[in-house]
Design a protein around this motif. Structure first.
Motif, PDB file in Angstrom:
ATOM      1  N   ASP A  99       0.846  -1.190   0.000  1.00 27.02           N
ATOM      2  CA  ASP A  99       0.000   0.000   0.000  1.00 27.02           C
ATOM      3  C   ASP A  99       0.887   1.248   0.000  1.00 27.02           C
ATOM      4  O   ASP A  99       1.464   1.612   1.015  1.00 27.02           O
ATOM      5  N   ALA A 100       0.990   1.913  -1.114  1.00 24.89           N
ATOM      6  CA  ALA A 100       1.825   3.112  -1.223  1.00 24.89           C
ATOM      7  C   ALA A 100       0.984   4.340  -0.884  1.00 24.89           C
ATOM      8  O   ALA A 100       0.111   4.744  -1.659  1.00 24.89           O
ATOM      9  N   ARG A 101       1.252   4.912   0.267  1.00 27.69           N
ATOM     10  CA  ARG A 101       0.540   6.118   0.695  1.00 27.69           C
ATOM     11  C   ARG A 101       1.558   7.217   0.936  1.00 27.69           C
ATOM     12  O   ARG A 101       2.665   6.952   1.399  1.00 27.69           O
ATOM     13  N   SER A 102       1.180   8.462   0.679  1.00 25.90           N
ATOM     14  CA  SER A 102       2.182   9.533   0.633  1.00 25.90           C
ATOM     15  C   SER A 102       1.903  10.722   1.544  1.00 25.90           C
ATOM     16  O   SER A 102       2.724  11.636   1.627  1.00 25.90           O
ATOM     17  N   VAL A 103       0.776  10.732   2.251  1.00 31.64           N
ATOM     18  CA  VAL A 103       0.366  11.922   2.999  1.00 31.64           C
ATOM     19  C   VAL A 103       0.242  11.614   4.491  1.00 31.64           C
ATOM     20  O   VAL A 103      -0.289  10.567   4.881  1.00 31.64           O
ATOM     21  N   ILE A 104       0.739  12.541   5.307  1.00 28.67           N
ATOM     22  CA  ILE A 104       0.524  12.494   6.749  1.00 28.67           C
ATOM     23  C   ILE A 104      -0.299  13.723   7.121  1.00 28.67           C
ATOM     24  O   ILE A 104       0.042  14.852   6.755  1.00 28.67           O
ATOM     25  N   LEU A 105      -1.378  13.518   7.845  1.00 24.75           N
ATOM     26  CA  LEU A 105      -2.212  14.625   8.306  1.00 24.75           C
ATOM     27  C   LEU A 105      -1.785  15.028   9.715  1.00 24.75           C
ATOM     28  O   LEU A 105      -1.625  14.169  10.585  1.00 24.75           O
ATOM     29  N   VAL A 106      -1.601  16.327   9.912  1.00 28.83           N
ATOM     30  CA  VAL A 106      -1.152  16.834  11.210  1.00 28.83           C
ATOM     31  C   VAL A 106      -2.064  17.990  11.637  1.00 28.83           C
ATOM     32  O   VAL A 106      -2.103  19.020  10.976  1.00 28.83           O
ATOM     33  N   PRO A 107      -2.795  17.836  12.732  1.00 28.45           N
ATOM     34  CA  PRO A 107      -3.646  18.929  13.219  1.00 28.45           C
ATOM     35  C   PRO A 107      -2.823  20.147  13.634  1.00 28.45           C
ATOM     36  O   PRO A 107      -1.658  20.024  14.022  1.00 28.45           O
ATOM     37  N   GLU A 108      -3.436  21.317  13.577  1.00 30.99           N
ATOM     38  CA  GLU A 108      -2.761  22.551  13.976  1.00 30.99           C
ATOM     39  C   GLU A 108      -2.376  22.547  15.449  1.00 30.99           C
ATOM     40  O   GLU A 108      -1.471  23.263  15.861  1.00 30.99           O
ATOM     41  N   SER A 109      -3.063  21.747  16.246  1.00 33.11           N
ATOM     42  CA  SER A 109      -2.804  21.712  17.683  1.00 33.11           C
ATOM     43  C   SER A 109      -1.727  20.708  18.061  1.00 33.11           C
ATOM     44  O   SER A 109      -1.518  20.434  19.246  1.00 33.11           O
ATOM     45  N   ALA A 110      -1.021  20.153  17.066  1.00 26.06           N
ATOM     46  CA  ALA A 110       0.017  19.153  17.335  1.00 26.06           C
ATOM     47  C   ALA A 110       1.351  19.837  17.619  1.00 26.06           C
ATOM     48  O   ALA A 110       1.546  21.018  17.336  1.00 26.06           O
ATOM     49  N   HIS A 111       2.282  19.066  18.166  1.00 30.15           N
ATOM     50  CA  HIS A 111       3.627  19.581  18.401  1.00 30.15           C
ATOM     51  C   HIS A 111       4.330  19.876  17.076  1.00 30.15           C
ATOM     52  O   HIS A 111       4.109  19.179  16.076  1.00 30.15           O
ATOM     53  N   GLY A 112       5.206  20.870  17.081  1.00 31.65           N
ATOM     54  CA  GLY A 112       5.887  21.274  15.860  1.00 31.65           C
ATOM     55  C   GLY A 112       6.810  20.220  15.283  1.00 31.65           C
ATOM     56  O   GLY A 112       7.122  20.241  14.087  1.00 31.65           O
ATOM     57  N   THR A 113       7.281  19.294  16.129  1.00 35.58           N
ATOM     58  CA  THR A 113       8.146  18.231  15.608  1.00 35.58           C
ATOM     59  C   THR A 113       7.383  17.238  14.753  1.00 35.58           C
ATOM     60  O   THR A 113       7.992  16.528  13.942  1.00 35.58           O
ATOM     61  N   ASN A 114       6.051  17.144  14.909  1.00 32.49           N
ATOM     62  CA  ASN A 114       5.284  16.161  14.153  1.00 32.49           C
ATOM     63  C   ASN A 114       5.379  16.356  12.641  1.00 32.49           C
ATOM     64  O   ASN A 114       5.761  15.422  11.911  1.00 32.49           O
ATOM     65  N   PRO A 115       5.060  17.541  12.125  1.00 31.09           N
ATOM     66  CA  PRO A 115       5.203  17.718  10.674  1.00 31.09           C
ATOM     67  C   PRO A 115       6.650  17.639  10.205  1.00 31.09           C
ATOM     68  O   PRO A 115       6.919  17.175   9.092  1.00 31.09           O
ATOM     69  N   ALA A 116       7.588  18.066  11.056  1.00 28.94           N
ATOM     70  CA  ALA A 116       8.998  17.984  10.669  1.00 28.94           C
ATOM     71  C   ALA A 116       9.432  16.534  10.502  1.00 28.94           C
ATOM     72  O   ALA A 116      10.144  16.185   9.550  1.00 28.94           O
ATOM     73  N   THR A 117       9.007  15.681  11.424  1.00 27.95           N
ATOM     74  CA  THR A 117       9.366  14.259  11.343  1.00 27.95           C
ATOM     75  C   THR A 117       8.725  13.615  10.125  1.00 27.95           C
ATOM     76  O   THR A 117       9.361  12.819   9.420  1.00 27.95           O
ATOM     77  N   ALA A 118       7.468  13.944   9.872  1.00 28.51           N
ATOM     78  CA  ALA A 118       6.775  13.371   8.705  1.00 28.51           C
ATOM     79  C   ALA A 118       7.482  13.759   7.411  1.00 28.51           C
ATOM     80  O   ALA A 118       7.673  12.931   6.508  1.00 28.51           O
ATOM     81  N   ALA A 119       7.873  15.024   7.308  1.00 29.84           N
ATOM     82  CA  ALA A 119       8.596  15.478   6.114  1.00 29.84           C
ATOM     83  C   ALA A 119       9.944  14.791   5.999  1.00 29.84           C
ATOM     84  O   ALA A 119      10.383  14.432   4.897  1.00 29.84           O
ATOM     85  N   PHE A 120      10.613  14.604   7.139  1.00 26.50           N
ATOM     86  CA  PHE A 120      11.915  13.925   7.138  1.00 26.50           C
ATOM     87  C   PHE A 120      11.783  12.497   6.612  1.00 26.50           C
ATOM     88  O   PHE A 120      12.697  11.976   5.970  1.00 26.50           O
ATOM     89  N   CYS A 121      10.638  11.868   6.870  1.00 15.43           N
ATOM     90  CA  CYS A 121      10.396  10.496   6.395  1.00 15.43           C
ATOM     91  C   CYS A 121       9.980  10.461   4.925  1.00 15.43           C
ATOM     92  O   CYS A 121       9.745   9.376   4.378  1.00 15.43           O
ATOM     93  N   GLY A 122       9.859  11.624   4.308  1.00 14.84           N
ATOM     94  CA  GLY A 122       9.524  11.657   2.896  1.00 14.84           C
ATOM     95  C   GLY A 122       8.045  11.799   2.596  1.00 14.84           C
ATOM     96  O   GLY A 122       7.627  11.691   1.439  1.00 14.84           O
ATOM     97  N   TYR A 123       7.244  12.049   3.620  1.00 16.58           N
ATOM     98  CA  TYR A 123       5.810  12.199   3.410  1.00 16.58           C
ATOM     99  C   TYR A 123       5.440  13.662   3.116  1.00 16.58           C
ATOM    100  O   TYR A 123       6.125  14.593   3.552  1.00 16.58           O
ATOM    101  N   LYS A 124       4.359  13.839   2.421  1.00 18.84           N
ATOM    102  CA  LYS A 124       3.769  15.153   2.236  1.00 18.84           C
ATOM    103  C   LYS A 124       2.906  15.441   3.464  1.00 18.84           C
ATOM    104  O   LYS A 124       2.147  14.576   3.914  1.00 18.84           O
TER     105      LYS A 124
END
Length: 523
Positions: free
Chosen positions: A184-209
């Motif tokens: 299953d090739a999936r490419s997107v991680i959803l991150v709520p605005e109320s999440a910690h700032g490291t969450n989107p950074a980690t997702a991007a580091f893993c290659g996700y949009k």
């Protein structure tokens, strides 16, 4: 609700002379002593100790050998001790007073935990020792792992990640491995605005949009917006619970059910587990992976760059993909399962996170904390942390705007904004004023969904007397800022240094010392 994009002011403003403290001849401020750089104290022509003459020998470095002086100053023992002692007095620490950093859980570290961590059988071992000689250490890792699984209601735990963001990486790698295993090739991680700032950074580091999910007016995840975005391209949702607005996500189970129905996974940022430990099990809420900051929830040294520890608890669906190594009990002995010994019963592992096995000192401190508190004590930890945060929230919401004050009780932290301050006054002015009052500033300008945010986490270890003193100080500063007290714009006045241009200091730091030109100095 939209995320704040506006920058915050950092350049110091001009302050009237009557607000300036008189200068002293020495540069000292009472018993807060002015301290030069160590290079400016001693002379390179002298030394504080006597050495026998060094025999001349041929260097094996050839032309790479350095023959000139490296410029180290010569100081006596007394000068050296005084220098570093004076510097240490310019630090703020949890052993000095309340540390109100929001979303960081800077609480008291019981000295019992420190004593156990320094026992020779734990402090003096080496990761390459034969496993037969470190059975006690492996037993600690194994028992702590069992308690973390029990407290979270999860299926397994990866102990090796070194801190929270490292744990996020571990969880996402396990999720990616699980998706790849089912083709299953999936490419997107959803991150709520109320999440910690490291969450989107980690997702991007893993290659996700990374895509944002908005918050509702009461500071929680917009469930309908999340459901509308779920689809076959979404790999996971990274949600912080309790979130960075200091609120518990009441729809967490519904969110997890919707994410799973869409074929995705739920990653929970467990940095704020301190507020729910012993009371809520994330596994019961449908979480697939969650890191636990041992250095927040279970009392270990925190700040100053570490050390940290971020074990990741995993659901049954993700357990086969957990990283190596892990400790396993085989008969009457403990075994560290590595790549060479994993064999078929852990063939789907995504690999390895670290060279060795995790943070031993953090493991011993955390296990000591858990065993000394017990089930009832851990429940009280969460209850007292929430009680203290709500005490601060309700004690100050008449002088400081609490944007989510009507959204129900807060959890571990109280959130205020700069709304209502006099024209030209900012959160930074209040934070700098707190330094003069003897407190480390609270977290500023975070979360980004609140303008001029002031995030305060008192933790469970502060007494009512300590909270009352902090409340008095913050109330006084809020009243001054609302009244337009110009002197506040020059704070701090009593610190070793006056207000700096933080942006300039960050962008153009001076990290090295150079001996001044004597000709220029003479002028």
């Amino acid at each position: 609700m939209t995320m704040l994009k506006e920058g915050r002011p950092t350049t110091p403003q001009a302050v009237a002379q009557e607000h300036m403290a008189p200068e002293t001849a020495t540069g000292n401020r009472a018993l807060m002593l002015e301290e030069k750089l160590i290079f400016e104290i001693g002379s390179t022509d002298t030394t504080g100790v006597d050495f026998a003459p060094v025999p001349k020998v041929a260097s094996r470095l050839g032309s790479l050998a350095r023959t000139d002086s490296i410029g180290l100053p010569g100081l006596s023992e007394q000068e050296t001790v005084r220098h570093y002692t004076r510097l240490s007095r310019q630090n703020y620490a949890i052993d000095l007073g309340l540390f109100p950093l929001g979303s960081c859980t800077m609480k008291h570290n019981p000295r019992l935990n420190e004593k156990v961590a320094r026992m020779p059988g734990f402090a003096d071992i080496h990761p390459l020792q034969p496993q037969s000689t470190v059975q006690g250490a492996l037993a600690v890792i194994h028992e702590l792992a069992a308690w973390l699984v029990t407290l979270t209601g999860m299926h397994s735990v990866a102990m090796s990640p070194k801190a929270g963001a490292h744990g996020e990486l571990c969880g996402l790698l396990a999720i990616r491995a699980a998706l790849e295993a089912r083709g299953d090739a999936r490419s997107v991680i959803l991150v709520p605005e109320s999440a910690h700032g490291t969450n989107p950074a980690t997702a991007a580091f893993c290659g996700y949009k990374v895509e944002d999910i908005p918050a509702t007016p009461d500071g929680r995840v917009d469930l309908e917006a999340l459901k509308a975005r779920l689809g076959p391209d979404v790999a996971a949702v990274m949600i912080t619970n309790p979130n960075t607005c200091g609120l518990f996500e009441r729809d967490m189970k519904t969110i997890s059910d919707a994410v799973h129905a869409a074929g995705a996974f739920v990653y929970c940022d467990g940095a704020n587990f301190n507020a729910i430990v012993g009371r809520v099990r994330p596994g019961d809420l449908g979480v697939d992976a969650m890191h636990i900051n041992l250095h927040k929830t279970f009392s270990t040294p925190h700040g100053g760059g570490g050390p940290g520890s971020g074990p990741v608890v995993l659901s049954e669906a993700l357990t086969p993909f957990a990283p190596l190594p892990f400790v396993e009990k085989q008969g009457d002995k403990f075994v560290l399962v590595e790549e060479e010994t994993a064999e078929d019963h852990h063939a789907q592992t995504f690999g390895r996170m670290v060279a060795f096995h995790g943070q031993m000192g953090m493991f011993t401190r955390a296990l000591t904390y858990i065993l000394s508190h017990g089930a009832d004590g851990l429940r009280q930890v969460a209850s007292d942390a929430v009680l203290n945060a709500n005490y601060i929230l309700r004690s100050l919401d008449d002088v400081l705007d609490a944007p989510f004050g009507a959204a129900g009780p807060c959890m571990h932290e109280a959130l205020f904004s700069d709304k209502g301050l006099a024209e030209g006054f900012t959160t930074l002015d209040i934070a700098k004023g707190l330094i003069d009052e003897g407190f480390h500033p609270m977290t500023m300008y975070f979360p980004l969904v609140v303008h001029g945010a002031m995030l305060v986490e008192p933790t469970e270890t502060e007494s009512k007397a300590a909270l009352d003193q902090f409340i008095m100080a913050l109330r006084s500063l809020a009243e001054r800022a609302k009244a337009g007290d110009e002197a506040l714009k020059g704070a701090p006045y009593h610190a070793p240094r006056r207000r700096l241009d933080e942006t300039l200091a960050a962008r153009k730091p001076v990290l090295t010392w150079s001996e001044p030109d004597l000709a220029v100095a003479a002028e």
